[in-house]
Design an enzyme around this catalytic site. Structure first.
Site, PDB file in Angstrom:
ATOM      1  N   ASN A   1       0.794  -1.233   0.000  1.00 36.75           N
ATOM      2  CA  ASN A   1       0.000   0.000   0.000  1.00 36.75           C
ATOM      3  C   ASN A   1       0.827   1.283   0.000  1.00 36.75           C
ATOM      4  OD1 ASN A   1      -2.350  -1.525  -0.005  1.00 36.75           O
ATOM      5  ND2 ASN A   1      -2.477  -1.569   2.225  1.00 36.75           N
TER       6      ASN A   1
ATOM      7  N   SER B   1      -5.971 -11.186   4.320  1.00 30.55           N
ATOM      8  CA  SER B   1      -5.351  -9.883   4.070  1.00 30.55           C
ATOM      9  C   SER B   1      -4.267 -10.051   3.014  1.00 30.55           C
ATOM     10  CB  SER B   1      -4.749  -9.317   5.357  1.00 30.55           C
ATOM     11  OG  SER B   1      -3.600 -10.064   5.734  1.00 30.55           O
TER      12      SER B   1
ATOM     13  N   HIS C   1       0.469   2.706  12.027  1.00 32.51           N
ATOM     14  CA  HIS C   1       1.464   2.617  10.962  1.00 32.51           C
ATOM     15  C   HIS C   1       2.736   3.324  11.420  1.00 32.51           C
ATOM     16  CE1 HIS C   1      -1.706   2.090   7.555  1.00 32.51           C
ATOM     17  NE2 HIS C   1      -1.354   0.941   8.085  1.00 32.51           N
TER      18      HIS C   1
ATOM     19  N   HIS D   1     -11.178  -9.591   7.144  1.00 28.84           N
ATOM     20  CA  HIS D   1     -10.131 -10.421   7.736  1.00 28.84           C
ATOM     21  C   HIS D   1      -9.747  -9.847   9.100  1.00 28.84           C
ATOM     22  CE1 HIS D   1      -8.282  -7.734   4.580  1.00 28.84           C
ATOM     23  NE2 HIS D   1      -7.840  -7.164   5.681  1.00 28.84           N
TER      24      HIS D   1
END
Length: 233
Positions: free
Chosen positions: A39, A156, A192, A207
Site C-alpha cells: 500500500n 489480508s 502505521h 479479515h
C-alpha cells in the site's frame, strides 16, 4: 510476475505496523534478495534505518490508489494523475518496483479501477509494471488456510503474500506485522510507522489481523518463517 521463474534465497516481507519505529531493522530488510511492501508506504530517509529502502514488489487496492493519488477518469485526468504517480514513485524511492493488485476479489467499480490502473501505466510507458493476481490462486490459498484453521472471508494481502512467498523464497523474514496497539513491553504504538489510514485490523469484516498474526506465530514456532517482533539493534 517478476518472480514467476525465480527462486530467492531470502525475502523480506515488510508490513506497515508502528512496531517498526526505532526497530533498527532497515539494514536487515535491505539484505534480502527480494523485498515486498504494501500500500505505498513512506519509504523515506527518516524511516530508512527502521524499514529499509529497497522494494521489488508492492501491493495495493483501488481504495489506496484513490487515497494516494486521487481519481483518474478521462484522458486529461489520467495524464495529470500519471504525473502525480511518477512524482510519488520518485520521492518515495520505488524506482521500477512492480505492483501487484487484486482486481478479481470484488466485481464492479473496484475491479474496473484496478484494470484501468494497469492500462494507464502501460499506455503512459510508466516503468512500474502492474500485475493482476490470479483469482484461482487466491481462492485455493484461502481454502488451504481454512483447512488449517484460519477461516476468513478474505485473507489480508499481507498474509496472502507471505503464504505465496513460501513458494519462491527459501527463507521468508517478516517485519512490521503486529495487530496490537502496544508493543511487547507494553508501550503504545502508532498503527502505521508512517502516516496512513487505519485498517481496523481487529474488527475488519473481511479479515481479522489478530487471527492471522497468531497463525504467523505458529509458522514462526515451526521454523517455516522468521517473524521479527523485536528491535533488530
Amino acid at each position: 510476475m517478476p518472480f514467476a521463474n525465480a527462486r530467492y534465497n531470502q525475502c523480506s516481507i515488510v508490513g506497515n505496523s508502528g512496531i517498526l519505529v526505532n526497530s533498527g531493522c532497515g539494514d536487515k530488510i535491505n539484505q534480502a534478495d527480494f523485498v515486498i511492501r504494501f500500500n505505498f508506504p513512506p519509504v523515506l530517509t527518516r524511516f530508512m534505518k527502521d524499514s529499509g529502502i529497497r522494494t521489488h514488489l508492492f501491493t495495493c487496492n483501488a481504495g489506496i490508489i484513490d487515497t494516494k493519488f486521487g481519481y483518474f477518469g478521462d484522458l486529461v485526468r489520467s495524464t495529470r494523475w500519471v504525473r502525480t504517480f511518477k512524482s510519488y514513485v520518485l520521492v518515495y524511492k520505488y524506482a521500477e518496483s512492480s505492483v501487484l493488485t487484486f482486481p478479481f476479489m470484488i466485481p464492479g467499480e473496484h475491479q474496473r479501477r484496478l484494470l484501468d490502473f494497469q492500462k494507464i501505466l502501460s499506455d503512459q510507458n510508466v516503468p512500474n509494471k502492474v500485475f493482476l493476481n490470479h483469482p484461482d490462486h487466491r481462492r485455493k490459498t484461502t481454502e488451504f488456510w481454512a483447512r488449517k484453521g484460519l477461516v476468513e472471508r478474505s485473507l489480508s494481502s499481507g498474509f496472502y503474500v507471505i503464504s505465496a512467498a513460501l513458494s519462491f523464497c527459501d527463507r521468508v523474514k517478516v517485519y512490521g506485522f503486529w495487530p496490537f496497539d502496544r508493543d511487547r513491553r507494553g508501550r503504545p504504538l502508532g498503527y502505521h510507522y508512517g502516516v496512513g489510514p487505519r485498517d481496523r485490523g481487529q474488527d475488519n469484516p473481511w479479515h481479522r489481523m489478530d487471527r492471522e498474526f497468531y497463525k504467523l506465530v505458529e509458522l514462526h514456532a515451526k521454523g517455516i518463517i522468521e517473524l521479527v517482533t523485536k528491535p533488530c539493534s
